[in-house]
Design an enzyme around this catalytic site. Structure first.
Site, PDB file in Angstrom:
ATOM      1  N   GLN A 145       8.441  38.072  50.306  1.00  0.00           N
ATOM      2  CA  GLN A 145       7.160  38.762  50.172  1.00  0.00           C
ATOM      3  C   GLN A 145       7.360  39.997  49.300  1.00  0.00           C
ATOM      4  OE1 GLN A 145       5.390  41.275  53.328  1.00  0.00           O
ATOM      5  NE2 GLN A 145       3.670  39.879  53.321  1.00  0.00           N
ATOM      6  N   TYR A 170      -1.730  48.059  52.093  1.00  0.00           N
ATOM      7  CA  TYR A 170      -0.827  48.408  50.988  1.00  0.00           C
ATOM      8  C   TYR A 170      -1.623  48.389  49.682  1.00  0.00           C
ATOM      9  CZ  TYR A 170       2.586  48.167  54.632  1.00  0.00           C
ATOM     10  OH  TYR A 170       3.257  48.414  55.798  1.00  0.00           O
ATOM     11  N   CYS A 209       9.357  47.077  69.015  1.00  0.00           N
ATOM     12  CA  CYS A 209      10.317  46.646  67.981  1.00  0.00           C
ATOM     13  C   CYS A 209      10.113  47.409  66.667  1.00  0.00           C
ATOM     14  CB  CYS A 209      10.262  45.139  67.759  1.00  0.00           C
ATOM     15  SG  CYS A 209       8.611  44.464  67.779  1.00  0.00           S
TER      16      CYS A 209
END
Ligand SMILES: Cc1cc2nc3c(=O)[nH]c(=O)nc-3n(C[C@H](O)[C@H](O)[C@H](O)COP(=O)(O)O)c2cc1C
Ligand code: SF4
Length: 375
Positions: A100, A171, A349
């Site tokens: 990606q 983004y 996480c």
């Protein structure tokens, strides 16, 4: 209708099943974005765990587009030799792997200095990241489009099976798509046809650089889930147009960091009805495009997976957090143990990925430590 363990071909890339490991930043790359042996080990584990297609964590196409520390980079040719080791290892384990690629825009770790500000479509203050990006000039837009194309060519030369463009989660591409962040008055702003121009130019340039026969995928938002953000109609327009232009698959996601609990990685997925939270919107897009749709977001049970695939709501299912906790989950399901994923969607996480060792499941580690103490 399809089942999880049915093969699928995406522009010549044959996947042994319909499962995808959604792109996941691991915090395991080197300081300069290089691939490390730790990262290779993790990808090897996922491949041996029978994931159909592994998507790497987002890799930045140019240094000022880096989002987070120890993030993979694909900004120069020096990255290729280590990435070749990664792709070889995954292929040796009978896996398939895509990279990606991203420019983080305002969500970049690059501190805003006068000589190196973060980039964005417009100089709109971001209250979450507490900075105002510099509005990109048309020249910088052009440069970034070329940079994506060059990065995609490196992805191909590094032996990956596909490239995925990151068009979601707030983004840079997603910032251009969003009316809340894109206030431009030139050909890159205004109606969705203009806001999507940057993305379409990136897609065309990437396609030209990798050729017709290399799979190009995209991760897109179904909706931003913030006031004034990308809406469903805009998302449908973008997906349809990319489909016409020849995109090979679309991974449907949603949300931006400012959306909080309605962001891409939602917490509290407890009951069946909490699962696959982008399904209702993704289903609408699936009906209007001909390319395969990959659905991500809160998929936790074999039952949900088969419901999604059997009803034709999507062609592939994608997971991130469940595979952090149980990298072997798909193999386990294949071998007949169809227990629901153990991930409780607590999102701890994310913090772990900032630790020196990189991402791990905090809950799993605590459970193991407790067990050890009891012995
Ligand atoms: C630690 C972590 C890192 C992530 N990094 C990325 C990334 O690099 N690119 C991306 O598109 N999404 C990233 N995501 C979002 C996931 O790919 C996915 O869209 C989201 O977690 C929802 O899927 P899930 O419910 O299966 O976790 C990340 C998620 C987590 C938990
Ligand atoms: S820390 Fe573990 S249980 Fe919590 S979301 Fe991450 S993988 Fe799932």
């Amino acid at each position: 209708m399809a089942e999880l363990f049915d093969e699928i071909e995406i522009n010549g890339m044959v996947l042994k099943n319909r499962s995808v490991r959604s792109a996941t930043w691991t915090g395991m790359a080197g300081k300069d974005g290089r691939c490390t042996t730790r990262l290779i080990r993790l990808m090897d584990e996922l491949a041996r765990g029978d994931v159909g297609l592994i998507i790497t964590g987002f890799a930045y196409v140019m240094p000022n587009g880096q989002a987070l520390k120890n993030q993979l980079g694909i900004y120069n040719d020096a990255m290729i030799p280590d990435l070749l080791k990664l792709t070889k290892r995954v292929h040796a384990a009978n896996g398939k792997i895509a990279m990606q690629i991203v420019h983080a825009g305002v969500q970049s770790v690059v501190r805003q200095r006068r000589d190196a500000p973060t980039w964005g479509p417009s100089a709109v203050y971001d209250s979450l990241f507490r900075r105002t990006p510099k509005a990109m000039t048309q020249r910088e837009i052009k440069e970034t489009v070329h940079t994506f194309a060059r990065a995609a060519d490196r992805v191909k030369r590094a032996g990956f099976d596909a490239v995925e463009l990151h068009g979601a989660h707030g983004y840079l591409v997603s910032q251009f798509l969003s009316p809340a962040r894109n206030r431009r008055t030139d050909r890159y702003g205004g109606p969705i046809e203009n806001r999507a121009r940057f993305l379409f130019e990136i897609y065309r340039a990437v396609r030209k650089s990798v050729g017709r026969n290399f799979p190009v995928l995209i991760k897109l938002n179904t909706k931003d889930f913030v006031r004034g953000g990308l809406n469903q109609g805009d998302a449908l327009f973008v997906a349809k147009k990319l489909d016409e232009m020849g995109i090979d698959a679309i991974e449907m996601s949603g949300g931006v960091p400012a959306a909080g609990d309605l962001g891409p990685a939602r917490p509290k997925i407890r009951k069946a009805s909490d699962e696959a939270y982008f399904l209702p919107l993704a289903k609408k897009i699936k009906k209007k495009v001909s390319c395969p749709i990959i659905l991500v977001g809160g998929i936790r049970s074999y039952r949900a997976v088969n419901h999604i695939l059997k009803t034709g709501a999507a062609d592939l299912v994608s997971m991130s957090r469940p595979l952090i906790r149980e990298p072997g989950l798909i193999r386990q399901w294949k071998e007949g143990d169809r227990k629901k994923a153990k991930c409780i969607s607590c999102n701890q996480c994310f913090g772990a990925a900032r630790s020196p060792e990189g991402v791990y499941c905090v809950v799993e580690r605590l459970a193991k430590t407790r067990k050890k103490k009891q012995r």
